[in-house]
Write a protein that holds these residues in place. Structure first.
Motif, PDB file in Angstrom:
ATOM      1  N   ARG A   1       0.854  -1.191   0.000  1.00 51.33           N
ATOM      2  CA  ARG A   1       0.000   0.000   0.000  1.00 51.33           C
ATOM      3  C   ARG A   1       0.891   1.242   0.000  1.00 51.33           C
ATOM      4  NH1 ARG A   1      -5.097  -1.778   1.770  1.00 51.33           N
ATOM      5  NH2 ARG A   1      -5.041  -3.741   2.941  1.00 51.33           N
ATOM      6  N   ALA A   2       0.714   2.082  -0.972  1.00 51.78           N
ATOM      7  CA  ALA A   2       1.512   3.311  -1.051  1.00 51.78           C
ATOM      8  C   ALA A   2       0.777   4.314  -1.939  1.00 51.78           C
ATOM      9  CB  ALA A   2       2.897   3.026  -1.609  1.00 51.78           C
ATOM     10  N   ALA A   3       0.346   5.411  -1.334  1.00 45.54           N
ATOM     11  CA  ALA A   3      -0.344   6.466  -2.076  1.00 45.54           C
ATOM     12  C   ALA A   3       0.029   7.813  -1.471  1.00 45.54           C
ATOM     13  CB  ALA A   3      -1.855   6.266  -2.045  1.00 45.54           C
ATOM     14  N   LYS A   4      -0.021   8.850  -2.278  1.00 45.07           N
ATOM     15  CA  LYS A   4       0.383  10.176  -1.811  1.00 45.07           C
ATOM     16  C   LYS A   4      -0.248  11.249  -2.689  1.00 45.07           C
ATOM     17  CE  LYS A   4       4.533  10.325  -4.695  1.00 45.07           C
ATOM     18  NZ  LYS A   4       6.000  10.533  -4.726  1.00 45.07           N
ATOM     19  N   ILE A   5      -0.069  12.497  -2.241  1.00 43.41           N
ATOM     20  CA  ILE A   5      -0.467  13.651  -3.044  1.00 43.41           C
ATOM     21  C   ILE A   5       0.701  13.999  -3.955  1.00 43.41           C
ATOM     22  CG2 ILE A   5      -1.147  16.075  -2.996  1.00 43.41           C
ATOM     23  CD1 ILE A   5      -2.382  15.590  -0.266  1.00 43.41           C
TER      24      ILE A   5
ATOM     25  N   ALA B   1      -6.048   2.396  -3.449  1.00 43.87           N
ATOM     26  CA  ALA B   1      -6.191   3.140  -2.199  1.00 43.87           C
ATOM     27  C   ALA B   1      -7.402   4.054  -2.335  1.00 43.87           C
ATOM     28  CB  ALA B   1      -4.937   3.950  -1.894  1.00 43.87           C
ATOM     29  N   VAL B   2      -8.046   4.319  -1.222  1.00 41.35           N
ATOM     30  CA  VAL B   2      -9.228   5.187  -1.212  1.00 41.35           C
ATOM     31  C   VAL B   2      -8.875   6.452  -0.438  1.00 41.35           C
ATOM     32  CG1 VAL B   2     -11.646   5.416  -0.583  1.00 41.35           C
ATOM     33  CG2 VAL B   2     -10.760   3.199  -1.336  1.00 41.35           C
ATOM     34  N   ALA B   3      -8.787   7.560  -1.168  1.00 38.91           N
ATOM     35  CA  ALA B   3      -8.434   8.846  -0.550  1.00 38.91           C
ATOM     36  C   ALA B   3      -9.685   9.528  -0.018  1.00 38.91           C
ATOM     37  CB  ALA B   3      -7.736   9.735  -1.564  1.00 38.91           C
ATOM     38  N   GLN B   4      -9.519  10.179   1.127  1.00 43.47           N
ATOM     39  CA  GLN B   4     -10.621  10.912   1.740  1.00 43.47           C
ATOM     40  C   GLN B   4     -10.046  11.956   2.685  1.00 43.47           C
ATOM     41  OE1 GLN B   4     -13.378   8.461   3.892  1.00 43.47           O
ATOM     42  NE2 GLN B   4     -14.968  10.032   3.965  1.00 43.47           N
ATOM     43  N   GLY B   5     -10.596  13.162   2.661  1.00 43.45           N
ATOM     44  CA  GLY B   5     -10.075  14.211   3.530  1.00 43.45           C
ATOM     45  C   GLY B   5     -10.823  15.507   3.360  1.00 43.45           C
ATOM     46  N   ARG B   6     -10.070  16.616   3.412  1.00 40.94           N
ATOM     47  CA  ARG B   6     -10.697  17.929   3.353  1.00 40.94           C
ATOM     48  C   ARG B   6      -9.760  18.939   2.714  1.00 40.94           C
ATOM     49  NH1 ARG B   6     -10.368  20.763   9.326  1.00 40.94           N
ATOM     50  NH2 ARG B   6      -8.123  20.504   9.653  1.00 40.94           N
TER      51      ARG B   6
ATOM     52  N   VAL C   1      -4.659  20.982   1.568  1.00 38.50           N
ATOM     53  CA  VAL C   1      -5.394  19.726   1.432  1.00 38.50           C
ATOM     54  C   VAL C   1      -4.792  18.707   2.387  1.00 38.50           C
ATOM     55  CG1 VAL C   1      -5.947  17.811  -0.102  1.00 38.50           C
ATOM     56  CG2 VAL C   1      -6.071  20.151  -0.948  1.00 38.50           C
ATOM     57  N   GLU C   2      -5.652  18.038   3.142  1.00 39.83           N
ATOM     58  CA  GLU C   2      -5.239  16.976   4.060  1.00 39.83           C
ATOM     59  C   GLU C   2      -6.009  15.711   3.697  1.00 39.83           C
ATOM     60  OE1 GLU C   2      -6.265  18.578   7.814  1.00 39.83           O
ATOM     61  OE2 GLU C   2      -4.613  20.029   7.876  1.00 39.83           O
ATOM     62  N   LEU C   3      -5.277  14.625   3.399  1.00 37.44           N
ATOM     63  CA  LEU C   3      -5.906  13.394   2.931  1.00 37.44           C
ATOM     64  C   LEU C   3      -5.392  12.184   3.696  1.00 37.44           C
ATOM     65  CD1 LEU C   3      -5.917  13.739  -0.969  1.00 37.44           C
ATOM     66  CD2 LEU C   3      -7.832  14.062   0.599  1.00 37.44           C
ATOM     67  N   GLY C   4      -6.290  11.221   3.868  1.00 40.96           N
ATOM     68  CA  GLY C   4      -5.927   9.897   4.344  1.00 40.96           C
ATOM     69  C   GLY C   4      -6.202   8.886   3.244  1.00 40.96           C
TER      70      GLY C   4
ATOM     71  N   VAL D   1      -1.554   3.290   5.248  1.00 41.29           N
ATOM     72  CA  VAL D   1      -0.973   4.355   4.426  1.00 41.29           C
ATOM     73  C   VAL D   1      -0.960   5.637   5.251  1.00 41.29           C
ATOM     74  CG1 VAL D   1      -1.108   5.644   2.269  1.00 41.29           C
ATOM     75  CG2 VAL D   1      -1.888   3.270   2.358  1.00 41.29           C
ATOM     76  N   PRO D   2       0.194   6.285   5.403  1.00 38.86           N
ATOM     77  CA  PRO D   2       0.238   7.523   6.193  1.00 38.86           C
ATOM     78  C   PRO D   2      -0.544   8.644   5.522  1.00 38.86           C
ATOM     79  CG  PRO D   2       2.333   7.158   5.092  1.00 38.86           C
ATOM     80  CD  PRO D   2       1.523   5.916   4.878  1.00 38.86           C
ATOM     81  N   GLU D   3      -1.061   9.534   6.355  1.00 39.53           N
ATOM     82  CA  GLU D   3      -1.767  10.694   5.821  1.00 39.53           C
ATOM     83  C   GLU D   3      -0.786  11.641   5.133  1.00 39.53           C
ATOM     84  OE1 GLU D   3      -3.938  12.565   8.913  1.00 39.53           O
ATOM     85  OE2 GLU D   3      -5.387  10.918   9.141  1.00 39.53           O
ATOM     86  N   ASP D   4      -1.304  12.401   4.203  1.00 47.85           N
ATOM     87  CA  ASP D   4      -0.469  13.327   3.444  1.00 47.85           C
ATOM     88  C   ASP D   4      -1.175  14.675   3.369  1.00 47.85           C
ATOM     89  OD1 ASP D   4       1.631  14.300   2.034  1.00 47.85           O
ATOM     90  OD2 ASP D   4       1.240  13.178   0.185  1.00 47.85           O
TER      91      ASP D   4
END
Length: 360
Positions: free
Chosen positions: A156-160, A188-193, A239-242, A247-250
């Protein structure tokens, strides 16, 4: 009661469902994307609902195909072996064929059983439903399936990847472009604000970013229109995403100078008010100076008139000025009255005048 439920379902599908290709059609399926996880040799199931939105009855056939995805997150069916790692061979559609009258819905069960030798990672497929009417017309709808198979090789590896906005934004919104990247081997499923702060670091807007699947090998691009703050100037967008478990938040941020159209309108109104105020002030001062000039001239004329001396006094330097309502300070008065007389005669004589004159 069943007919009422069917009508409600049709209305919901008409409002919320889009068939394959993203355009309104005669056949719809919900939900549009299914996300499931399982292990090698274990069966996982999912239920979808197919609805007939047309005026014709359809004979529907369901099948599983390979898929690809673009940067907008749209899944499209492709030929076998030309898409993402496929789970089509592991799945079953039940029922595979059915008749769907107009305005009716059909629940379809999808089940997947990966082989025991399956390597851990992400696998993808799509359930494609094709409907054919009695008049020979054909329509279709697609339901994408994202399947995670557990295993030691799961990564698992995802980022902005980037967050960008124009240096200067003029309009009712700030266009923000957010690019997400998945460097692992499973979705990966991104979700944040998204948070907007003005030049005083105050939070002026906060937008939710819903669940967004990010597939390995394809960057996901989100276009977000953020509202500008009340005060024009430099704006900071963050932007803040999980990205889910493991996977760490970015986070990422960018700065933009934002001015809304209503900011320009308000500035124009204030400028007009200021111009009118300055013009009125200048006119008032000019009128005051003109009035003062007239008053000064009147006083000057009055001074000349009141300060005029008789010809016989011009050759003398008399310190006083004759006034109609005042008696000269250098005169004396003698008054004689007759007893019983109704009239009084007065004789004013200038004697001992400081000017050296006498008047009888």
């Amino acid at each position: 009661m069943r007919r009422l439920g069917a009508i409600v379902a049709v209305l919901l599908f008409a409002l919320t469902t889009l068939p394959a290709g993203g355009a309104p059609g005669d056949l719809g399926v919900a939900p549009g994307i299914g996300i499931r996880s399982t292990g090698p040799g274990r069966t996982v199931e999912e239920s979808v609902t197919v609805v007939n939105l047309s005026e014709d009855d359809f004979s529907v056939t369901g099948s599983l195909t390979d898929v690809v995805v673009d940067e907008k997150g749209t899944f499209s069916t492709v030929d076998h072996g030309s898409g993402l790692p496929s789970a089509a061979a592991w799945g079953v559609v039940d029922p595979a064929t059915f008749v769907l009258p107009r305005g009716h819905t059909q629940t379809v069960k999808l089940s997947f059983t990966p082989p025991k030798t399956t390597v851990g990672g992400g696998y993808y497929t799509a359930a494609r439903f094709t409907g054919q009417s009695g008049r020979g017309t054909t329509t279709s709808a697609t339901h994408a399936v994202l399947l995670e198979v557990a295993g030691n090789a799961l990564l698992r590896a995802a980022k902005i990847a980037s967050l960008s906005a124009p240096e200067r934004s003029f309009g009712s919104t700030i266009p923000v472009s957010l690019t997400l990247e998945n460097t692992g081997n499973v979705y990966a499923v991104a979700q944040g604000r998204l948070v907007v702060r003005d030049q005083f670091s105050r939070v002026t807007a906060e937008l939710d970013i819903g669940r967004t699947p990010v597939v390995p090998g394809t960057r996901r691009v989100l276009r977000i229109n953020a509202p500008p703050p009340l005060i024009p100037g430099r704006v900071r967008v963050k932007v803040e995403l999980g990205f889910g478990l493991g996977v760490p938040e970015d986070a990422a941020s960018t700065t933009v100078y934002a001015v809304a159209w209503w900011h320009l309108a308000a500035a124009a109104v204030l400028l007009l008010v200021l111009i009118r105020f300055i013009v009125g002030l200048v006119r008032g001062r000019l009128g005051h100076l003109r009035l003062g000039h007239l008053r000064l001239g009147h006083l000057r004329l009055g001074h000349i008139r009141l300060g005029h001396r008789p010809p016989e006094l011009r050759r003398h330097r008399c310190p006083w000025r004759l006034r109609a309502s005042a008696r000269p300070p250098c005169s004396t008065t003698r008054t004689s009255r007759r007893a019983g007389s109704r009239t009084t005669s007065r004789r004013r004589t200038l004697t001992r005048s400081r000017c050296g004159l006498s008047r009888e």
